[in-house]
Design an enzyme around this catalytic site. Structure first.
Site, PDB file in Angstrom:
ATOM      1  N   TYR A 154      98.198 -53.889 -47.478  1.00 49.50           N
ATOM      2  CA  TYR A 154      98.485 -53.214 -48.754  1.00 49.50           C
ATOM      3  C   TYR A 154      99.660 -52.238 -48.604  1.00 49.50           C
ATOM      4  O   TYR A 154     100.582 -52.233 -49.420  1.00 49.50           O
ATOM      5  CB  TYR A 154      97.217 -52.491 -49.193  1.00 49.50           C
ATOM      6  N   LYS A 158     103.207 -52.419 -50.478  1.00 48.82           N
ATOM      7  CA  LYS A 158     103.643 -51.332 -51.365  1.00 48.82           C
ATOM      8  C   LYS A 158     104.937 -50.686 -50.870  1.00 48.82           C
ATOM      9  O   LYS A 158     105.764 -50.247 -51.666  1.00 48.82           O
ATOM     10  CB  LYS A 158     102.530 -50.291 -51.510  1.00 48.82           C
TER      11      LYS A 158
HETATM   12  P1  NDP Z   1      92.337 -53.243 -60.960  1.00 44.77           P
HETATM   13  O1  NDP Z   1      91.657 -53.918 -59.831  1.00 44.77           O
HETATM   14  O2  NDP Z   1      91.554 -52.384 -61.875  1.00 44.77           O
HETATM   15  O3  NDP Z   1      93.102 -54.347 -61.863  1.00 44.77           O
HETATM   16  C1  NDP Z   1      93.919 -55.294 -61.241  1.00 44.77           C
HETATM   17  C2  NDP Z   1      94.670 -56.069 -62.279  1.00 44.77           C
HETATM   18  O4  NDP Z   1      95.545 -57.004 -61.620  1.00 44.77           O
HETATM   19  C3  NDP Z   1      93.773 -56.899 -63.176  1.00 44.77           C
HETATM   20  O5  NDP Z   1      94.354 -56.929 -64.458  1.00 44.77           O
HETATM   21  C4  NDP Z   1      93.824 -58.290 -62.539  1.00 44.77           C
HETATM   22  O6  NDP Z   1      93.549 -59.353 -63.442  1.00 44.77           O
HETATM   23  C5  NDP Z   1      95.276 -58.325 -62.077  1.00 44.77           C
HETATM   24  N1  NDP Z   1      95.539 -59.283 -61.000  1.00 44.77           N
HETATM   25  C6  NDP Z   1      95.018 -59.287 -59.747  1.00 44.77           C
HETATM   26  N2  NDP Z   1      95.495 -60.338 -59.040  1.00 44.77           N
HETATM   27  C7  NDP Z   1      96.350 -61.007 -59.875  1.00 44.77           C
HETATM   28  C8  NDP Z   1      97.127 -62.183 -59.751  1.00 44.77           C
HETATM   29  N3  NDP Z   1      97.169 -62.894 -58.617  1.00 44.77           N
HETATM   30  N4  NDP Z   1      97.847 -62.601 -60.816  1.00 44.77           N
HETATM   31  C9  NDP Z   1      97.822 -61.895 -61.985  1.00 44.77           C
HETATM   32  N5  NDP Z   1      97.125 -60.773 -62.165  1.00 44.77           N
HETATM   33  C10 NDP Z   1      96.381 -60.341 -61.119  1.00 44.77           C
HETATM   34  O7  NDP Z   1      93.544 -52.432 -60.306  1.00 44.77           O
HETATM   35  P2  NDP Z   1      94.177 -51.005 -60.661  1.00 44.77           P
HETATM   36  O8  NDP Z   1      94.338 -50.872 -62.118  1.00 44.77           O
HETATM   37  O9  NDP Z   1      93.459 -49.974 -59.904  1.00 44.77           O
HETATM   38  O10 NDP Z   1      95.614 -51.149 -59.962  1.00 44.77           O
HETATM   39  C11 NDP Z   1      96.754 -51.571 -60.650  1.00 44.77           C
HETATM   40  C12 NDP Z   1      97.950 -51.425 -59.723  1.00 44.77           C
HETATM   41  O11 NDP Z   1      98.072 -50.076 -59.328  1.00 44.77           O
HETATM   42  C13 NDP Z   1      97.822 -52.245 -58.441  1.00 44.77           C
HETATM   43  O12 NDP Z   1      99.085 -52.766 -58.087  1.00 44.77           O
HETATM   44  C14 NDP Z   1      97.370 -51.224 -57.431  1.00 44.77           C
HETATM   45  O13 NDP Z   1      97.731 -51.588 -56.128  1.00 44.77           O
HETATM   46  C15 NDP Z   1      98.121 -50.005 -57.919  1.00 44.77           C
HETATM   47  N6  NDP Z   1      97.546 -48.748 -57.463  1.00 44.77           N
HETATM   48  C16 NDP Z   1      96.256 -48.416 -57.805  1.00 44.77           C
HETATM   49  C17 NDP Z   1      95.710 -47.231 -57.352  1.00 44.77           C
HETATM   50  C18 NDP Z   1      94.326 -46.803 -57.706  1.00 44.77           C
HETATM   51  O14 NDP Z   1      93.885 -45.784 -57.177  1.00 44.77           O
HETATM   52  N7  NDP Z   1      93.605 -47.501 -58.568  1.00 44.77           N
HETATM   53  C19 NDP Z   1      96.487 -46.335 -56.492  1.00 44.77           C
HETATM   54  C20 NDP Z   1      97.813 -46.782 -56.193  1.00 44.77           C
HETATM   55  C21 NDP Z   1      98.308 -47.943 -56.670  1.00 44.77           C
HETATM   56  P3  NDP Z   1      91.999 -59.787 -63.802  1.00 44.77           P
HETATM   57  O15 NDP Z   1      91.469 -58.700 -64.712  1.00 44.77           O
HETATM   58  O16 NDP Z   1      92.149 -61.095 -64.507  1.00 44.77           O
HETATM   59  O17 NDP Z   1      91.270 -59.861 -62.507  1.00 44.77           O
END
Ligand code: NDP
Length: 246
Positions: A154, A158
């Site tokens: 990860y 990132k």
């Molecule tokens: P969630 O797990 O809540 O949501 C992930 C989202 O990504 C969902 O909409 C999911 O779709 C989609 N997704 C996953 N894999 C794929 C794929 N192969 N193709 C298309 N869509 C995909 O994540 P967060 O909202 O927490 O995170 C969002 C972003 O922010 C990420 O990049 C994460 O790394 C980053 N981030 C998050 C942090 C946190 O603390 N939450 C901190 C730092 C960064 P579906 O609903 O269909 O599964």
């Protein structure tokens, strides 16, 4: 502020992506979201977007798949006439100490979080260059800046996104296309909800603000970076982490 603009948000069905999609809709943009498989969540986000009086489109599309992303972008262009704003937010975790991490766990995270962002940029940037306008926002993480035990895959993805952001910023600046990264800290979503409660509690103690962030706190910055006022900001990495990494 974003009236007449079209936004494409990957991973817009849930969490930070859904908050961003809604925030951009509130600012007046039509919004397309890509999601992996959670159709129910995607439809709920679309309903929230449409409630703002703008158009919504949800496309099931694996961002790892170069051709599928091309087809999804084509679909958005047919429906909305172009893409002005691209938010690369789709992401996954497969946490494990590196000596136990499988090749598949490493590859899946790099392919989704890093290559996924390249795939969308590859298909959307020609449209932006032609239009002489574009806003690309990549959702990175403080893990990519500071490293984090258990997240070799990860953190590498990132950090890679930051190199990608700066390169795209340099390549597209002459065409009035900006590219910036947001590096969130711990934000309340399903992703952090899946973490061990004790580990999370300890992590929060390390945050000067002594709390986790809300998805809306990422969405607000994202909307600003999409606005005309942010037209001179490019190649930046902006943290939203309650002071976690400084
Ligand atoms: P969630 O797990 O809540 O949501 C992930 C989202 O990504 C969902 O909409 C999911 O779709 C989609 N997704 C996953 N894999 C794929 C794929 N192969 N193709 C298309 N869509 C995909 O994540 P967060 O909202 O927490 O995170 C969002 C972003 O922010 C990420 O990049 C994460 O790394 C980053 N981030 C998050 C942090 C946190 O603390 N939450 C901190 C730092 C960064 P579906 O609903 O269909 O599964």
């Amino acid at each position: 502020m974003l009236k007449g603009k079209v936004a494409l948000v990957t991973g817009g069905s849930r969490g930070i992506g859904a908050a961003i999609a809604l925030r951009l809709a509130k600012a007046g943009a039509d919004v397309a979201i890509l999601y992996a498989g959670n159709s129910q969540a995607a439809q709920a986000t679309c309903a929230d977007i449409e409630a703002q009086g703008v158009r919504a489109l949800a496309v099931q599309c694996d961002v790892k798949d170069f051709e599928a992303v091309k087809a999804a972008v084509d679909q958005v262009v047919v429906r909305f006439g172009g893409v002005d704003i691209l938010v690369n937010n789709a992401g996954i975790t497969r946490d494990k100490l590196s000596m136990r991490m499988s090749e598949e766990e490493f590859d899946q995270v790099i392919a989704t979080n890093l290559k996924g962002a390249f795939n969308t940029i590859r298909h959307v940037s020609p449209l932006m260059m032609k239009k002489r306008f574009g806003r690309i926002i990549n959702i990175s993480s403080v893990s990519g800046l500071m490293g984090n035990p258990g997240q070799a895959n990860y953190a590498a993805a990132k950090a890679g996104m930051i190199g990608l952001t700066k390169t795209i910023a340099k390549e597209l600046a002459g065409r009035n296309v900006t590219c910036n990264a947001i590096a969130p800290g711990f934000i309340k979503t399903d992703m952090t909800g899946a973490m061990n409660e004790k580990v999370l509690e300890e992590a929060v103690k390390q945050i000067p603000m002594k709390r986790m962030g809300e998805p809306e706190e990422i969405a607000g910055l994202c909307a600003f970076l999409c606005s005309d006022e942010a037209g001179y900001i490019t190649g930046s990495v902006i943290q939203v982490d309650g002071g976690l990494y400084m």
